[in-house]
Design an enzyme around this catalytic site. Structure first.
Site, PDB file in Angstrom:
ATOM      1  N   ASN A 107       0.832  -1.199   0.000  1.00 16.64           N
ATOM      2  CA  ASN A 107       0.000   0.000   0.000  1.00 16.64           C
ATOM      3  C   ASN A 107       0.868   1.252   0.000  1.00 16.64           C
ATOM      4  O   ASN A 107       1.962   1.280   0.567  1.00 16.64           O
ATOM      5  CB  ASN A 107      -0.959  -0.002   1.195  1.00 16.64           C
ATOM      6  CG  ASN A 107      -0.362   0.642   2.418  1.00 16.64           C
ATOM      7  OD1 ASN A 107      -0.384   1.871   2.572  1.00 16.64           O
ATOM      8  ND2 ASN A 107       0.203  -0.174   3.305  1.00 16.64           N
ATOM      9  N   GLY A 110      -0.378   6.917   1.963  1.00 12.06           N
ATOM     10  CA  GLY A 110       0.135   8.241   2.293  1.00 12.06           C
ATOM     11  C   GLY A 110      -0.524   8.875   3.501  1.00 12.06           C
ATOM     12  O   GLY A 110      -0.528  10.097   3.642  1.00 12.06           O
ATOM     13  N   ASN A 137      -3.646   6.915  16.762  1.00  7.02           N
ATOM     14  CA  ASN A 137      -2.369   6.918  16.062  1.00  7.02           C
ATOM     15  C   ASN A 137      -2.068   8.347  15.610  1.00  7.02           C
ATOM     16  O   ASN A 137      -2.899   8.991  14.964  1.00  7.02           O
ATOM     17  CB  ASN A 137      -2.432   5.975  14.859  1.00  7.02           C
ATOM     18  CG  ASN A 137      -1.113   5.873  14.122  1.00  7.02           C
ATOM     19  OD1 ASN A 137      -0.784   6.709  13.294  1.00  7.02           O
ATOM     20  ND2 ASN A 137      -0.366   4.820  14.405  1.00  7.02           N
ATOM     21  N   ASN A 165       3.283   7.185  15.214  1.00 10.31           N
ATOM     22  CA  ASN A 165       3.729   6.542  13.978  1.00 10.31           C
ATOM     23  C   ASN A 165       5.048   7.184  13.563  1.00 10.31           C
ATOM     24  O   ASN A 165       5.064   8.248  12.946  1.00 10.31           O
ATOM     25  CB  ASN A 165       2.677   6.718  12.886  1.00 10.31           C
ATOM     26  CG  ASN A 165       3.097   6.091  11.573  1.00 10.31           C
ATOM     27  OD1 ASN A 165       4.191   5.538  11.446  1.00 10.31           O
ATOM     28  ND2 ASN A 165       2.234   6.181  10.585  1.00 10.31           N
ATOM     29  N   CYS A 168       6.834   8.066   9.633  1.00  9.36           N
ATOM     30  CA  CYS A 168       6.604   9.240   8.790  1.00  9.36           C
ATOM     31  C   CYS A 168       7.944   9.866   8.369  1.00  9.36           C
ATOM     32  O   CYS A 168       8.906   9.871   9.141  1.00  9.36           O
ATOM     33  CB  CYS A 168       5.801  10.293   9.537  1.00  9.36           C
ATOM     34  SG  CYS A 168       4.151   9.773  10.006  1.00  9.36           S
TER      35      CYS A 168
END
Length: 342
Positions: A107, A110, A137, A165, A168
């Site tokens: 995937n 974005g 998240n 997360n 990034c």
């Protein structure tokens, strides 16, 4: 906490107290409750961020199929982990976003999301009524952006914990992901720790030489728990065009193909840190959940397999107590890290 019980399926009812019991009065009761960073979960199951959207579509399906109650769709879950939330709306990546691979999928979404204000006004308000603790998240391109999201969410009483997360791209560091640099990961964790007393989970990327270095760095910086793993970096090629399928070339691999990598990461990190772990990567059955717990996970996330079987989460929730009863496990928490003591 609201006292909610799921509908009985396969002779099993899962209660908010974490006890699951068979209809047969002689069947052994199993305590499914676990504790993660001070949070009490009725069972060790959560959704993996990015695979559940806001959850409304799953709630509708689960209710229609009789595996959940309307208005409390996620009462069979230990917690719900949301999709990534950024300070402002992110449009996501252009071009093709999903491509199947052998035993998995790639995937390149974005982290598309409407931003923290829209999340609080819509998704969070709805999630708060669904019967499970909420782990949000958090994502951003700079340390300041992560901090801004958490500061806004601190105003919401229904948020139970944060999951950072750190995969990034860090635009203050040439676009290199926070998670592949122990120093950058620690700096981000420390900044977020300074603005909240709520449990803070850091989600680790497997795209590093030694995942335990990053794990120890964020633990020292104030993380209360770790999630692992995020997707593996990969790509796929369009033979007709002789070009990469994805506009960004690289994409994230998830699904059953990555389970052995994820298990190895959980096993290693469990020995490197003292804080609890959320394990994920290729989970599609109750035995997968048990394997992750034996390797060291306290909680197990179920992600992209929900696209293949949208009922996989409530199914595993029903089957977990049965597995424990059949195998003489009275408390599911006794499985955590048991492989290390064998």
């Amino acid at each position: 906490m609201v006292d909610i019980r799921s509908t009985e399926q396969d002779g099993l009812a899962v209660g908010m107290d974490g006890l699951a019991a068979c209809e047969d009065a002689g069947c052994r009761q199993v305590d499914l409750a676990v504790t993660l960073a001070g949070l009490q979960f009725k069972n060790p199951l959560t959704t993996a961020s990015g695979t559940f959207a806001p959850g409304q579509k799953y709630a509708e399906l689960w209710t229609e199929q009789g595996v959940a109650k309307s208005g409390a769709a996620f009462a069979s879950l230990g917690a719900v982990t949301t999709k990534g939330v950024s300070p402002v709306a992110w449009p996501g990546n252009t071009g093709i976003r999903i491509d199947e691979s052998a035993s998995g999928m790639l995937n390149s979404i974005g982290l598309e999301n409407p931003g923290v204000e829209a999340f609080c006004a819509d998704d969070l308000l709805w999630l708060a009524a669904q019967g499970a603790p909420i782990i949000v998240n958090v994502c951003g391109h700079t340390v300041a952006e992560y901090v801004a999201v958490i500061e806004r969410l601190e105003q919401e009483q229904t948020v139970s914990a944060y999951e950072l997360n750190i995969s990034c791209p860090n635009i203050d560091n040439s676009g290199m992901a926070f998670g592949i640099d122990p120093v950058a990961a620690a700096k981000l964790t420390k900044a977020c720790r300074a603005v909240t007393s709520r449990p803070m989970i850091v989600k680790l990327t497997p795209n590093v030489t030694d995942i335990t270095e990053v794990a120890r760095a964020v633990e020292a910086a104030g993380a209360d728990a770790l999630s692992l793993i995020n997707t593996l970096a990969g790509m796929t090629i369009d033979l007709n065009r002789r070009k990469p399928v994805f506009d960004r070339v690289v994409a994230g691999l998830s699904g059953p193909a990555i389970k052995p990598v994820a298990l190895w990461a959980v096993y290693r990190v469990y020995q490197a840190v003292r804080i609890p772990l959320i394990g994920m990567g290729g989970v599609r059955s109750v035995t997968d959940v048990v394997e992750f717990m034996l390797a060291g996970a306290t909680v197990v996330g179920i992600g992209s397999y929900s696209f293949t079987d949208p009922l996989v989460i409530p199914r595993i929730a029903r089957q977990l107590a049965d597995w424990c009863a059949e195998n003489g496990v009275e408390q599911v928490s006794s499985l955590i890290g048991a492989l290390h003591a064998a």
